[in-house]
Scaffold this motif. Structure first.
Motif, PDB file in Angstrom:
ATOM      1  N   ILE A 152       0.259  13.001  -0.971  1.00  0.00           N
ATOM      2  CA  ILE A 152      -0.602  11.907  -0.523  1.00  0.00           C
ATOM      3  C   ILE A 152      -1.467  12.462   0.593  1.00  0.00           C
ATOM      4  N   GLU A 153      -2.777  12.260   0.474  1.00  0.00           N
ATOM      5  CA  GLU A 153      -3.702  12.764   1.487  1.00  0.00           C
ATOM      6  C   GLU A 153      -4.217  11.594   2.318  1.00  0.00           C
ATOM      7  N   PRO A 154      -3.947  11.602   3.633  1.00  0.00           N
ATOM      8  CA  PRO A 154      -4.383  10.485   4.472  1.00  0.00           C
ATOM      9  C   PRO A 154      -5.884  10.544   4.744  1.00  0.00           C
ATOM     10  N   ARG A 155      -6.483   9.390   4.829  1.00  0.00           N
ATOM     11  CA  ARG A 155      -7.888   9.263   5.174  1.00  0.00           C
ATOM     12  C   ARG A 155      -8.053   8.082   6.132  1.00  0.00           C
ATOM     13  N   PRO A 156      -9.087   8.128   6.981  1.00  0.00           N
ATOM     14  CA  PRO A 156      -9.376   6.971   7.849  1.00  0.00           C
ATOM     15  C   PRO A 156     -10.095   5.887   7.043  1.00  0.00           C
ATOM     16  N   GLY A 157     -10.742   4.964   7.736  1.00  0.00           N
ATOM     17  CA  GLY A 157     -11.438   3.883   7.073  1.00  0.00           C
ATOM     18  C   GLY A 157     -12.610   4.352   6.240  1.00  0.00           C
ATOM     19  N   ILE A 158     -13.076   3.479   5.352  1.00  0.00           N
ATOM     20  CA  ILE A 158     -14.178   3.800   4.443  1.00  0.00           C
ATOM     21  C   ILE A 158     -15.512   3.497   5.115  1.00  0.00           C
ATOM     22  N   ASP A 161      10.551   4.851   2.784  1.00  0.00           N
ATOM     23  CA  ASP A 161      11.269   6.121   2.827  1.00  0.00           C
ATOM     24  C   ASP A 161      10.433   7.237   2.219  1.00  0.00           C
ATOM     25  N   GLY A 162       9.647   6.903   1.199  1.00  0.00           N
ATOM     26  CA  GLY A 162       8.951   7.937   0.448  1.00  0.00           C
ATOM     27  C   GLY A 162       7.651   8.405   1.051  1.00  0.00           C
ATOM     28  N   LEU A 163       6.965   7.535   1.804  1.00  0.00           N
ATOM     29  CA  LEU A 163       5.610   7.857   2.248  1.00  0.00           C
ATOM     30  C   LEU A 163       5.550   9.124   3.089  1.00  0.00           C
ATOM     31  N   LEU A 164       6.367   9.199   4.123  1.00  0.00           N
ATOM     32  CA  LEU A 164       6.276  10.334   5.042  1.00  0.00           C
ATOM     33  C   LEU A 164       6.604  11.643   4.329  1.00  0.00           C
ATOM     34  N   SER A 165       7.576  11.597   3.430  1.00  0.00           N
ATOM     35  CA  SER A 165       7.921  12.794   2.663  1.00  0.00           C
ATOM     36  C   SER A 165       6.758  13.239   1.786  1.00  0.00           C
ATOM     37  N   ARG A 166       6.114  12.299   1.092  1.00  0.00           N
ATOM     38  CA  ARG A 166       5.017  12.669   0.203  1.00  0.00           C
ATOM     39  C   ARG A 166       3.801  13.152   0.993  1.00  0.00           C
ATOM     40  N   LEU A 167       3.610  12.615   2.199  1.00  0.00           N
ATOM     41  CA  LEU A 167       2.535  13.121   3.058  1.00  0.00           C
ATOM     42  C   LEU A 167       2.809  14.563   3.466  1.00  0.00           C
ATOM     43  N   THR A 168       4.045  14.852   3.855  1.00  0.00           N
ATOM     44  CA  THR A 168       4.363  16.211   4.312  1.00  0.00           C
ATOM     45  C   THR A 168       4.306  17.222   3.170  1.00  0.00           C
ATOM     46  N   HIS A 169       4.441  16.758   1.938  1.00  0.00           N
ATOM     47  CA  HIS A 169       4.334  17.652   0.786  1.00  0.00           C
ATOM     48  C   HIS A 169       2.907  17.734   0.259  1.00  0.00           C
ATOM     49  N   GLY A 170       1.984  17.024   0.883  1.00  0.00           N
ATOM     50  CA  GLY A 170       0.591  17.074   0.466  1.00  0.00           C
ATOM     51  C   GLY A 170       0.289  16.287  -0.791  1.00  0.00           C
ATOM     52  N   LEU A 178      -5.223   9.447  -2.498  1.00  0.00           N
ATOM     53  CA  LEU A 178      -5.724   9.300  -1.143  1.00  0.00           C
ATOM     54  C   LEU A 178      -5.236   7.958  -0.595  1.00  0.00           C
ATOM     55  N   LEU A 179      -4.909   7.938   0.681  1.00  0.00           N
ATOM     56  CA  LEU A 179      -4.475   6.705   1.348  1.00  0.00           C
ATOM     57  C   LEU A 179      -5.378   6.472   2.551  1.00  0.00           C
ATOM     58  N   SER A 180      -6.149   5.383   2.516  1.00  0.00           N
ATOM     59  CA  SER A 180      -7.100   5.075   3.583  1.00  0.00           C
ATOM     60  C   SER A 180      -6.553   3.964   4.460  1.00  0.00           C
ATOM     61  N   LEU A 181      -6.462   4.237   5.749  1.00  0.00           N
ATOM     62  CA  LEU A 181      -6.041   3.237   6.730  1.00  0.00           C
ATOM     63  C   LEU A 181      -7.144   3.073   7.766  1.00  0.00           C
ATOM     64  N   ARG A 182      -7.643   1.861   7.869  1.00  0.00           N
ATOM     65  CA  ARG A 182      -8.675   1.573   8.858  1.00  0.00           C
ATOM     66  C   ARG A 182      -8.095   1.547  10.269  1.00  0.00           C
ATOM     67  N   ALA A 202       0.829  -1.205   0.000  1.00  0.00           N
ATOM     68  CA  ALA A 202       0.000   0.000   0.000  1.00  0.00           C
ATOM     69  C   ALA A 202       0.861   1.251   0.000  1.00  0.00           C
ATOM     70  N   MET A 203       1.910   1.255   0.818  1.00  0.00           N
ATOM     71  CA  MET A 203       2.767   2.437   0.886  1.00  0.00           C
ATOM     72  C   MET A 203       3.517   2.638  -0.427  1.00  0.00           C
ATOM     73  N   ASP A 204       4.033   1.547  -1.008  1.00  0.00           N
ATOM     74  CA  ASP A 204       4.742   1.654  -2.284  1.00  0.00           C
ATOM     75  C   ASP A 204       3.830   2.206  -3.375  1.00  0.00           C
ATOM     76  N   ILE A 205       2.611   1.672  -3.452  1.00  0.00           N
ATOM     77  CA  ILE A 205       1.691   2.079  -4.512  1.00  0.00           C
ATOM     78  C   ILE A 205       1.226   3.518  -4.299  1.00  0.00           C
ATOM     79  N   ALA A 206       0.994   3.901  -3.047  1.00  0.00           N
ATOM     80  CA  ALA A 206       0.602   5.286  -2.780  1.00  0.00           C
ATOM     81  C   ALA A 206       1.709   6.255  -3.191  1.00  0.00           C
ATOM     82  N   VAL A 207       2.955   5.890  -2.922  1.00  0.00           N
ATOM     83  CA  VAL A 207       4.069   6.751  -3.340  1.00  0.00           C
ATOM     84  C   VAL A 207       4.137   6.823  -4.861  1.00  0.00           C
ATOM     85  N   ASP A 208       3.996   5.678  -5.538  1.00  0.00           N
ATOM     86  CA  ASP A 208       3.968   5.697  -7.004  1.00  0.00           C
ATOM     87  C   ASP A 208       2.856   6.611  -7.508  1.00  0.00           C
TER      88      ASP A 208
END
Length: 441
Positions: free
Chosen positions: A285-291, A274-283, A203-207, A188-194
């Protein structure tokens, strides 16, 4: 012509190759069956059934992933890509002469135990059916091939395109899309970074929350730090130290808009990126809770936010299936099957599993150690304990695993360092039992 095989090994990925090598070292003739056109298992990008994607890299460092019998090249990066790993596994088969033992493009369709205690294996090959009769069967076919859909499925009707991470191959599938990635694992993290580089919106949804670990901490591969602590400290103390280190260096997951981890570090498979946190801080990737639910291309999240998406990628894991075995041998399912030391079937002598576990770290050193245990047992240099002792050990392991991991596949869970040490002790103890009973020559 060599000796007739006395063992059938199902699968020629890392687990199957390590098993064939250990059996050859022990002088036990074996035949391997592999459905793909080459050895290497899930690391072979583009092979039928492989979940590998173009940007896939190891998420454990090479020093903690390599076989003891076949180190990775020193000049390689700390986290090699799938092509290097697949080539390295082919080199392993070349180096130890394993290719001749493997029947490629052979899919095992049935395994049965006869009244004489021997096993019959039927496989479908390019030239028709193949049947072999052997003394033992080693199941080493992996458990990341049958996608598991979200359970339970979110309510409503989703008209956006949907695919499981198993079908993801590269960023070109994401270009210009409004992408929702669902899951908290490594894929999930790899694909979200891609997606954050290729998609129109990601958007990245984590339940539930997870610990996100950068691949390097304090200038070293992060898993080597935990490995150094494991030689000296129990896991609870390692957990506290690592959580404090992560909080001090990269911050808590909530700092990045992610939910707080549901479980402590080392109580779930680590998520490295390595990439996820950086991409989150740059906006990007937008985090979301569960669906909470779908309505066409509109998705509502549990915090009330609503977004429109046109591609949903479910990174929801895999079912553990062994379709060629009699279901009676699997009880309530392969993921709950009690195995002595996660290897030996309790009720079917001659049936063993290599790789049917989920580790807090790498898998390769563990399957290598499991393979050596199997080879020692089949060559008579190792003897199993009495059946009652095996069952008692399984019950104790399950209690401890449930206390640590809850109901998330406790029968399969192992602590990388503790389990590797346990297998080494078990090999020594079993050799003593073999000598005591006269089983060893």
């Amino acid at each position: 012509m060599g000796a007739q095989p006395s063992v059938a090994v199902i699968g020629a990925g890392a687990a199957g190759l390590a098993t064939l090598k250990a059996l050859a070292d022990a002088g036990v003739p074996a035949v391997g069956f592999e459905a793909a056109e080459r050895v290497g298992g899930l690391w072979v990008y583009g092979a039928p059934g492989s979940p590998a994607y173009r940007t896939l890299h190891l998420n454990t460092s090479k020093a903690r992933t390599e076989f003891a019998d076949h180190p990775m090249p020193a000049h390689w990066p700390d986290y090699p890509d799938h092509a290097r790993v697949a080539g390295w596994l082919t080199d392993y088969a070349d180096r130890f002469g394993l290719h001749d033992a493997v029947r490629l493009r052979h899919t095992v369709e049935g395994v049965e135990r006869g009244g004489d205690g021997r096993w019959s294996v039927h496989a479908a090959g390019p030239d028709g059916g193949v049947d072999v009769s052997v003394d033992a069967v080693v199941v080493a076919n992996g458990h990341n091939r049958v996608p598991k859909p979200p359970t339970p499925a979110p309510p409503g009707t989703c008209t956006a395109e949907q695919l499981h991470s198993h079908a993801y191959r590269g960023p070109e599938q994401l270009a210009g899309r409004r992408v929702l990635v669902v899951g908290g694992g490594n894929s999930a993290m790899d694909i979200a970074v891609d997606a954050s580089y290729a998609a129109r919106r990601t958007l990245l949804s984590l339940r539930r929350g997870v610990w996100v670990v950068p691949k390097h901490l304090l200038g070293r591969p992060s898993d080597t730090l935990n490995g150094a602590l494991a030689r000296r400290l129990p896991w609870r103390l390692r957990q506290r130290i690592t959580q404090r280190l992560l909080t001090a260096t990269v911050g808590a997951p909530t700092r990045y808009g992610l939910p707080a981890p549901t479980h402590g570090f080392l109580q779930d498979h680590p998520t490295l990126s390595d990439g996820l946190l950086s991409r989150l801080t740059h906006g990007e990737i937008e985090p979301r809770p569960g669906i909470a639910g779908f309505d066409g291309e509109r998705v509502t999240f549990t915090d009330g936010r609503v977004d429109e998406v046109d591609l949903v990628i479910w990174c929801t894991g895999y079912r553990v299936q062994v379709p060629f075995l009699d279901p009676a041998l699997l009880g309530d399912g392969a993921d709950t099957l009690p195995l002595y030391r996660h290897v030996f079937h309790l009720d079917a002598p001659g049936l063993a599993f290599v790789g049917l576990m989920q580790s807090t770290g790498a898998a390769f050193p563990l399957v290598e150690a499991q393979a050596k245990l199997v080879a020692a047992q089949l060559s008579g240099r190792y003897a199993l304990p009495e059946p009652h002792a095996q069952r008692a050990a399984c019950r104790a392991e399950l209690r401890a695993a449930t206390a640590r991991w809850g109901q998330r596949r406790p029968a399969m869970r192992v602590d990388f360092d503790a389990y590797l040490a346990e297998l080494r002790r078990e090999l020594v103890a079993g050799a003593r039992r073999a000598r005591a009973t006269g089983a060893a020559a």
